[in-house]
Design a protein around this motif. Structure first.
Motif, mmCIF file in Angstrom:
data_model
loop_
_atom_site.group_PDB
_atom_site.id
_atom_site.type_symbol
_atom_site.label_atom_id
_atom_site.label_comp_id
_atom_site.label_asym_id
_atom_site.label_seq_id
_atom_site.Cartn_x
_atom_site.Cartn_y
_atom_site.Cartn_z
ATOM 1 N N TYR A 373 11.006 37.586 22.142
ATOM 2 C CA TYR A 373 11.786 36.628 22.925
ATOM 3 C C TYR A 373 13.295 36.859 22.805
ATOM 4 O O TYR A 373 13.804 37.177 21.725
ATOM 5 N N THR A 374 13.992 36.689 23.916
ATOM 6 C CA THR A 374 15.422 36.417 23.872
ATOM 7 C C THR A 374 15.569 34.897 23.915
ATOM 8 O O THR A 374 14.583 34.179 24.109
ATOM 9 N N LEU A 375 16.796 34.408 23.767
ATOM 10 C CA LEU A 375 16.992 32.964 23.807
ATOM 11 C C LEU A 375 16.605 32.411 25.185
ATOM 12 O O LEU A 375 16.051 31.308 25.300
ATOM 13 N N THR A 376 16.867 33.188 26.226
ATOM 14 C CA THR A 376 16.527 32.748 27.573
ATOM 15 C C THR A 376 15.020 32.664 27.766
ATOM 16 O O THR A 376 14.496 31.662 28.279
ATOM 17 N N THR A 377 14.294 33.716 27.377
ATOM 18 C CA THR A 377 12.840 33.698 27.566
ATOM 19 C C THR A 377 12.180 32.671 26.652
ATOM 20 O O THR A 377 11.156 32.084 27.013
ATOM 21 N N ALA A 378 12.770 32.418 25.482
ATOM 22 C CA ALA A 378 12.245 31.361 24.616
ATOM 23 C C ALA A 378 12.391 30.002 25.297
ATOM 24 O O ALA A 378 11.476 29.174 25.293
ATOM 25 N N GLY A 379 13.565 29.776 25.907
ATOM 26 C CA GLY A 379 13.775 28.520 26.624
ATOM 27 C C GLY A 379 12.811 28.355 27.774
ATOM 28 O O GLY A 379 12.243 27.271 27.990
ATOM 29 N N GLN A 380 12.578 29.440 28.508
ATOM 30 C CA GLN A 380 11.632 29.382 29.629
ATOM 31 C C GLN A 380 10.224 29.071 29.135
ATOM 32 O O GLN A 380 9.490 28.299 29.758
ATOM 33 N N ALA A 381 9.831 29.689 28.015
ATOM 34 C CA ALA A 381 8.493 29.452 27.468
ATOM 35 C C ALA A 381 8.313 27.997 27.046
ATOM 36 O O ALA A 381 7.204 27.461 27.064
ATOM 37 N N MET A 382 9.426 27.333 26.665
ATOM 38 C CA MET A 382 9.356 25.929 26.256
ATOM 39 C C MET A 382 9.559 24.966 27.428
ATOM 40 O O MET A 382 9.587 23.756 27.248
ATOM 41 N N GLY A 383 9.719 25.531 28.620
ATOM 42 C CA GLY A 383 9.856 24.693 29.809
ATOM 43 C C GLY A 383 11.267 24.338 30.181
ATOM 44 O O GLY A 383 11.494 23.530 31.088
ATOM 45 N N TYR A 384 12.258 24.946 29.493
ATOM 46 C CA TYR A 384 13.653 24.681 29.822
ATOM 47 C C TYR A 384 14.132 25.638 30.911
ATOM 48 O O TYR A 384 13.576 26.729 31.080
ATOM 49 N N LYS A 385 15.195 25.246 31.600
ATOM 50 C CA LYS A 385 15.727 26.086 32.664
ATOM 51 C C LYS A 385 16.713 27.120 32.121
ATOM 52 O O LYS A 385 16.806 28.229 32.648
ATOM 53 N N TYR A 386 17.447 26.755 31.076
ATOM 54 C CA TYR A 386 18.448 27.649 30.526
ATOM 55 C C TYR A 386 18.257 27.771 29.013
ATOM 56 O O TYR A 386 17.517 27.017 28.382
ATOM 57 N N TRP A 387 18.998 28.730 28.416
ATOM 58 C CA TRP A 387 18.859 29.015 26.997
ATOM 59 C C TRP A 387 19.529 27.961 26.120
ATOM 60 O O TRP A 387 19.233 27.864 24.929
ATOM 61 N N HIS A 388 20.444 27.170 26.702
ATOM 62 C CA HIS A 388 21.248 26.252 25.895
ATOM 63 C C HIS A 388 20.392 25.254 25.105
ATOM 64 O O HIS A 388 20.752 24.867 23.984
#
Length: 459
Positions: A373-388
């Motif tokens: 995972y990058t921070l972005t793909t981790a966020g996407q996997a958790m249902g978030y739109k962005y990495w923040h």
């Protein structure tokens, strides 16, 4: 820490590295006339028109045209007609005989002159800021897009292939290492976009060009260099991006504009964002980087050592056959690649896979499996739109446990290094489980502290 320029450099550098790490690829550079002025003392639009006016006796003083035509494109159109009149009158000895063929465009005479101006500038000019240029080269951008006519970028990136004018519409945009010259090039005078008719033709093609380039802008960091924020070229590109990628009032997190400021900013903390109107009713917000010396900015965007050792011309040939594989794997490749590896690609089974980081080379496969995972793909996997959102959860962990997961390698995180500097961050399934605990309010502190103590990083 005081919010001075030193702090600004630190914060912006971290933001750039996070963006590159999250997107797992090199940036695209979008280059304007300020770039040539900075490194070769070349002319901007107005200075070029003044030079053209001085060369043609058919043209009145420049101020006359500026009063009548507030748009430089219309001045260029008027100058084109004057050059045509001159070429067929007293100026016949000023142009090559082949330009007088009946099939030639009437605009070819001014475009030939523009071509000469930039060809001689490149041949006779001395590069300025040599150290800064060397750092620029180390960025190893995925591609470069420019509205400049000169060939300075080809000199800085000699292994990149220039794609000029109409050819851009038919280029393979899954490739790497290309310079897209969307307003033409001095090497092909007829390709230069200068007059109102040229721009109208360019606008007709732009929707097709934008469609081809939008995938670039969605998947890569994008850096504007050598433009003012008010430049119509920036507004036109951002207007297209705005329709596809941004939400009303939201920051576009992967687009930067590098703005030059000659003042002493040592005690200042300049702006980090820019609001740019793209139409009468819409604006976009992009990231701003304000600097006098661009060295630290180029260093922040620089490629990891593996990519610095890759020949873009050879890589382009490989990518033409293996696009899907390369797009997802080579930008994240933690393996050190050298010319020996590239030379063996066509001779030894398995070398191509090793280059792309999917075979057992320096534990490349294990790395990609363990830290996918990058921070972005981790966020996407958790249902978030962005990495923040993921970053905020890790900040919560640091505040409650005293452990900054990103500050050392552990079962949750591993840093990809560029020499002594962190190039990007990668994360494991264990981090995903940990972040879910933080989000749901479950107990997590003990396992984080235990991991930090195991690695000797409990602070």
């Amino acid at each position: 820490m005081a919010r001075n320029y030193e702090k600004y450099v630190e914060d912006v550098t971290e933001d750039i590295k996070t963006c590159i790490g999250d997107m797992a690829c090199q940036p695209i550079l979008f280059v304007g006339s300020g770039f040539t002025k900075r490194y070769l003392d070349g002319p901007n639009w107005e200075e070029l028109l003044k030079d053209l006016a001085a060369r043609c006796p058919e043209i009145r003083q420049f101020a006359y045209y500026k009063q009548r035509y507030p748009d430089f494109v219309d001045i260029g159109t008027q100058f084109s007609e004057k050059y045509n009149d001159w070429a067929w009158g007293a100026g016949q000895d000023q142009f090559p005989k082949e330009l007088y063929d009946e099939a030639s465009s009437p605009q070819i005479y001014i475009k030939h002159t523009v071509s000469q101006i930039f060809t001689l500038l490149l041949a006779n000019g001395d590069h300025k800021l040599a150290e800064e240029i060397e750092l620029l080269k180390k960025i190893r951008p995925h591609s470069v897009i420019t509205t400049n006519y000169d060939q300075l970028l080809e000199r800085f990136f000699p292994e990149y292939e220039p794609i000029i004018g109409q050819r851009i519409l038919y280029a393979n945009h899954s490739s790497i290492g290309e310079i897209f010259k969307i307003h033409g090039c001095a090497s092909q005078p007829e390709s230069i976009v200068l007059t109102r008719a040229d721009y109208e033709e360019f606008v007709k093609r732009k929707k097709y060009l934008s469609a081809k380039l939008l995938a670039f802008f969605a998947e890569h960091p994008l850096v504007f260099i050598g433009y003012r924020a008010e430049d119509p070229n920036i507004k036109a590109i951002l207007a297209d991006i705005d329709e596809i990628l941004s939400e009303e009032g939201k920051l576009i997190p992967n687009i930067y504009i590098l703005e030059w400021d000659d003042r002493d900013m040592s005690e200042e903390y300049p702006r980090r964002e820019r609001l740019i109107p793209v139409s009468d009713h819409r604006s976009v917000i992009i990231k701003s980087i304000v600097a006098k010396d661009f060295s630290w900015v180029y260093s922040a965007f620089s490629a990891n050592e593996a990519l610095q050792n890759v020949n873009p011309r050879l890589l382009r040939a490989l990518l033409a056959r293996t696009y899907q594989l390369v797009r997802t794997d080579i930008p994240r490749n933690p393996i050190q690649v050298d010319y020996g590896v590239l030379a063996n690609v066509t001779e030894a089974d398995g070398e191509l896979a090793k280059l792309y980081g999917i075979a057992d080379g320096a534990d490349g496969l294990a790395f990609n499996l363990n830290f996918p995972y990058t921070l972005t793909t981790a966020g996407q996997a958790m249902g978030y739109k962005y990495w923040h959102a993921c970053d905020r959860l890790m900040t919560t962990i640091a505040e409650t446990t005293g452990v900054d997961i990103k500050s050392f390698d552990n079962k949750y995180h591993c840093a990809i290094m560029n020499g002594a500097e962190v190039q990007s961050h990668r994360y494991s399934d264990a981090l995903m489980e940990l972040l879910e605990k933080v989000r749901s309010g479950e107990e997590y502190a003990s396992e984080v502290i235990r991991e930090a103590e195991l690695k000797g990083h409990r602070r």
